[in-house]
Design an enzyme around this catalytic site. Structure first.
Site, PDB file in Angstrom:
ATOM      1  CG  HIS A  84      -1.839   1.202   1.263  1.00 24.75           C
ATOM      2  ND1 HIS A  84      -3.117   1.158   0.746  1.00 24.75           N
ATOM      3  CD2 HIS A  84      -1.663   2.470   1.718  1.00 24.75           C
ATOM      4  CE1 HIS A  84      -3.683   2.339   0.889  1.00 24.75           C
ATOM      5  NE2 HIS A  84      -2.819   3.154   1.485  1.00 24.75           N
ATOM      6  CB  CYS A  85       2.189   3.286  -2.592  1.00 28.16           C
ATOM      7  SG  CYS A  85       3.329   4.667  -2.859  1.00 28.16           S
ATOM      8  N   PRO A  86       1.139   5.160   0.268  1.00 27.68           N
ATOM      9  CG  PRO A  86       2.206   6.006   2.153  1.00 27.68           C
ATOM     10  CD  PRO A  86       2.096   4.783   1.322  1.00 27.68           C
ATOM     11  N   GLY A 123      -1.590   7.225  -2.979  1.00 27.36           N
ATOM     12  CA  GLY A 123      -2.942   7.174  -2.443  1.00 27.36           C
ATOM     13  C   GLY A 123      -3.722   5.957  -2.862  1.00 27.36           C
ATOM     14  CG  ASN A 124      -5.124   2.798  -5.407  1.00 23.72           C
ATOM     15  OD1 ASN A 124      -5.658   2.005  -4.628  1.00 23.72           O
ATOM     16  ND2 ASN A 124      -5.496   2.905  -6.675  1.00 23.72           N
TER      17      ASN A 124
END
Length: 337
Positions: A162-164, A167-168
Site C-alpha cells: 500500500h503506497c500512501p 494514495g492507493n
C-alpha cells in the site's frame, strides 16, 4: 422495483469511488496531494525561472524534454492512483455459505472440544507448493500472491504494497503504472537538478527572488533523488526476479525456509520476468521487440562506421546479448491471466 447495485457499491471496503466506480482511491489521500504539490511546484519553478535562460543560452530542447517527462510522470501518477489495483470481490452471503459447507465437509464432523484446523488450501505451481489462505473478512480463499490490505480493507490480487504517496494499493492491475511513475520521476528529478545547477553556474547575476526559487528546487530535488532512485532500483530488482515487495519483506522464497524453497513465478531471465510483471501482452511484446532489434541494428551500423571500441564494447556486448535472447524469445502465453 429493486435497484441493481454493482459489487463495489455493496462491498466498498475503505476505498473511495468516483465517476460511477471508474476511479477509486484509498481513504487516506493526504500524502498523495503532497506528492502532487511537490511535483507541480518543483516543475513549475523549473519551467518558469530556469527554462527560459537554458533555452536561450543552451538549447530549446531542454524545456521540450522536461515537458515530455513532466507530462509522462503526471500521467503515470494519476493512472496508478486512480486505477483499480486488482481488488477481489467479496463473497456474497450465498457464496460464503457454500464455502463454509465445503470447509465443513473437508474437515469432517466436529464434537466437544473440537478445534478446527487452519483454513488453508494447497496448490502446486511449477513444482512448488503454495498455500491459499482464507480471508475471514472477504469470505474467500485468496488466490496465490493475493493479500488483504488492512488500510483499504480489501483483498488485492498480486498485492505488492500500500503506497500512501500515490494514495492507493499497488497490485496486479496498476503495478506497471506505479513502476513507470517512479522510474520517470527519477529521470525528471535528476533532469531538473542537473539543469538547475547548470543555470546557477552559467548565470552571472541572479535576483533575490530567483535565488530563493533555485534554492527551493535544489533542496527538494537533492533530498528526493536518493529515495526515488533507490526505490526505482529496488523495484527493478523485484521485477528482474518476479517478486513483490510483500514477498521480499516476508522472505517467501528465501532459501532459509528450506533447501527446496524457490520462487515458482520466476521465468529465469530478466526480459521474460519484465514482460510478465508489467503485463505486456503479445502484440505489445512484438512491438517492443521490433523496436529493440531496430535500435540494435542502428547501434551496429554506428559502431562499424565510427569504429567504436574500448570500454564501450562492454555496453554493446550486453545489448547484443539481450537482442540475441529476444530473437529466440517465445512470446506464447506471456501476459496471460
Amino acid at each position: 422495483m429493486e435497484i441493481r447495485k454493482w459489487k463495489w457499491q455493496v462491498f466498498q471496503g475503505r476505498n473511495k469511488f468516483y465517476c460511477n466506480g471508474r476511479i477509486m482511491m484509498a481513504k487516506q489521500t493526504g500524502v498523495f496531494y503532497l506528492t502532487m504539490v511537490l511535483i507541480l511546484v518543483t516543475s513549475g519553478l523549473f519551467f518558469a525561472f530556469d527554462c527560459p535562460f537554458l533555452a536561450s543560452n543552451l538549447t530549446p530542447a531542454i524545456p521540450a524534454i522536461g515537458g515530455v517527462l513532466f507530462i509522462f510522470v503526471m500521467g503515470m501518477l494519476l493512472r496508478a492512483s486512480f486505477s483499480d489495483p486488482g481488488v477481489l470481490p467479496r463473497a456474497t452471503p450465498e457464496e460464503a455459505a457454500d464455502i463454509e459447507r465445503q470447509i465443513d465437509t473437508t474437515n469432517g464432523p466436529s464434537g466437544p472440544g473440537y478445534r478446527p484446523p487452519p483454513r488453508t488450501r494447497e496448490v502446486l505451481i511449477n513444482g512448488q507448493t503454495v498455500k491459499l489462505k482464507y480471508c475471514f473478512t472477504c469470505k474467500i480463499f485468496r488466490p496465490p500472491r493475493a493479500s488483504h490490505c488492512s488500510l483499504c480493507d480489501n483483498c488485492v490480487e498480486r498485492f505488492d504494497h500500500h503506497c500512501p504517496w500515490v494514495g492507493n494499493c499497488v497490485g496486479r492491475r496498476n503495478y506497471r503504472f506505479f513502476y513507470l511513475f517512479i522510474l520517470s520521476l527519477s529521470f525528471l528529478t535528476i533532469f531538473i537538478f542537473a539543469f538547475v545547477i547548470t543555470h546557477v553556474i552559467l548565470s552571472k547575476s541572479i535576483s533575490i527572488f530567483l535565488d530563493g526559487c533555485t534554492v527551493l528546487e535544489v533542496v527538494v530535488c537533492f533530498f528526493s533523488v536518493w529515495s526515488i532512485v533507490g526505490l526505482s532500483g529496488f523495484h527493478t530488482y523485484l521485477i528482474s526476479s518476479n517478486q513483490t515487495t510483500n514477498e521480499d519483506i516476508k522472505g517467501s522464497w528465501s532459501s532459509k525456509r528450506g533447501k527446496g524453497n524457490y520462487n515458482p513465478y520466476s521465468y529465469g531471465n530478466f526480459i521474460t520476468n519484465f514482460c510478465a510483471v508489467l503485463d505486456f501482452h503479445l502484440n505489445c511484446n512484438k512491438m517492443y521487440i521490433i523496436l529493440i532489434l531496430a535500435i540494435g541494428r542502428g547501434l551496429c551500423g554506428i559502431r562499424q562506421k565510427f569504429k567504436i571500441g574500448g570500454s564501450l564494447n562492454v555496453a554493446f556486448f550486453i545489448y547484443y546479448y539481450y537482442v540475441d535472447r529476444l530473437q529466440n524469445f517465445n512470446l506464447t502465453g506471456l501476459g496471460s491471466t
